[in-house]
Design a protein around this motif. Structure first.
Motif, mmCIF file in Angstrom:
data_model
loop_
_atom_site.group_PDB
_atom_site.id
_atom_site.type_symbol
_atom_site.label_atom_id
_atom_site.label_comp_id
_atom_site.label_asym_id
_atom_site.label_seq_id
_atom_site.Cartn_x
_atom_site.Cartn_y
_atom_site.Cartn_z
ATOM 1 N N ASP A 1 0.781 -1.237 0.000
ATOM 2 C CA ASP A 1 0.000 0.000 0.000
ATOM 3 C C ASP A 1 0.819 1.297 0.000
ATOM 4 O O ASP A 1 0.250 2.377 -0.130
ATOM 5 N N GLU B 1 2.444 3.176 2.437
ATOM 6 C CA GLU B 1 1.837 4.024 3.460
ATOM 7 C C GLU B 1 2.401 5.445 3.456
ATOM 8 O O GLU B 1 3.598 5.665 3.290
ATOM 9 N N ASN B 2 1.487 6.414 3.654
ATOM 10 C CA ASN B 2 1.824 7.845 3.822
ATOM 11 C C ASN B 2 2.544 8.450 2.616
ATOM 12 O O ASN B 2 3.407 9.313 2.764
ATOM 13 N N THR B 3 2.194 7.999 1.410
ATOM 14 C CA THR B 3 2.825 8.541 0.206
ATOM 15 C C THR B 3 1.815 9.177 -0.746
ATOM 16 O O THR B 3 2.204 9.677 -1.802
ATOM 17 N N GLY B 4 0.531 9.152 -0.419
ATOM 18 C CA GLY B 4 -0.484 9.636 -1.338
ATOM 19 C C GLY B 4 -0.803 8.634 -2.428
ATOM 20 O O GLY B 4 -1.435 8.963 -3.438
ATOM 21 N N TYR B 5 -0.401 7.399 -2.219
ATOM 22 C CA TYR B 5 -0.594 6.340 -3.211
ATOM 23 C C TYR B 5 -2.069 5.972 -3.332
ATOM 24 O O TYR B 5 -2.756 5.801 -2.332
ATOM 25 N N LYS C 1 7.726 -2.162 3.879
ATOM 26 C CA LYS C 1 7.530 -0.896 4.577
ATOM 27 C C LYS C 1 8.327 0.214 3.891
ATOM 28 O O LYS C 1 9.484 0.026 3.521
ATOM 29 N N ARG D 1 11.397 8.123 0.115
ATOM 30 C CA ARG D 1 10.662 8.479 -1.097
ATOM 31 C C ARG D 1 11.346 9.646 -1.791
ATOM 32 O O ARG D 1 11.798 10.587 -1.137
#
Length: 218
Positions: free
Chosen positions: A153, A155-159, A192, A196
């Protein structure tokens, strides 16, 4: 195709098929394999010739279609003796090289050979024995010893279901992912996010675009 060999460039014809398109290539069992829209070919440098790779016996009516299918990519798991190949529309297949048994591997519920399935841009085996699948429907991961895959997923990347164009493992075992509109996302082998790099104005990564098609680790 053009091949650099013996200090010079040479034009080589894989086959007489004028409609043959190369999707990708990998080194399998120390040979160059080319995955095309009409099956798999290997190059034998000693004979300077290409051979068709027969994934299934022609007498195997269930899987012999793969010999001439649109193959996007492949990897060999040398420890388990398994060859993974990815078909453009009919899913992912594993062949036990000792027994010759072929089976289907489904990434998500509801897949079947009769329907279009996830297209795999790149398949990668990490240093832990896990298998990663980059696709237009995101990144998928099958950990070593697990029978199933799961979607990663970021996480916390705007994906949000962005396509993953390419994946590569660095010398520390981290997985670098080229993700549509998000640049580069680096994962540990558990999936995880650890770093980025994007192309937004506020980011100092130096990337000029969030669309990266290929990653090379030197």
């Amino acid at each position: 195709m053009t091949l650099y060999e013996n200090g010079g460039f040479q034009n080589k014809h894989i086959s007489g098929d004028q409609g043959l398109l190369i999707n990708s290539s990998e080194i399998i069992n120390s040979k160059n394999w080319f995955f095309t829209n009409h099956g798999i070919y290997s190059y034998h440098s000693d004979e300077q010739a290409f051979d068709k790779v027969m994934f299934s016996p022609q007498t195997n009516f269930k899987y012999s279609f793969l010999n001439d299918a649109d193959i996007t990519t492949s990897i060999l798991d040398p420890k388990r003796g398994e060859l993974w190949i990815c078909n453009a529309s009919k899913g992912i297949y594993l062949k036990d090289l000792t027994s010759g048994v072929i089976r289907t591997f489904w990434l998500k519920p509801g897949e079947s050979q009769s329907a279009n399935n996830i297209y795999i841009n790149k398949i990668l085996m990490d240093s832990q024995g896990g298998i990663w699948f980059a696709s237009p429907e995101g990144l998928w991961h099958k950990s070593s010893g697990s029978p199933d895959g799961r979607r990663v997923d970021f996480e916390n990347t705007g994906y949000d279901n962005n396509e993953v164009f390419y994946i590569e493992q660095d010398n520390d075992g981290n997985i670098w992912c080229a993700v549509e509109d998000l640049g580069l996302i680096v994962l540990n082998f558990h999936g995880k996010v650890i770093e980025r790099f994007d192309a937004e104005d506020h980011n100092s990564s130096g990337l000029s675009s969030g669309f990266i098609n290929k990653i090379f680790i030197d």
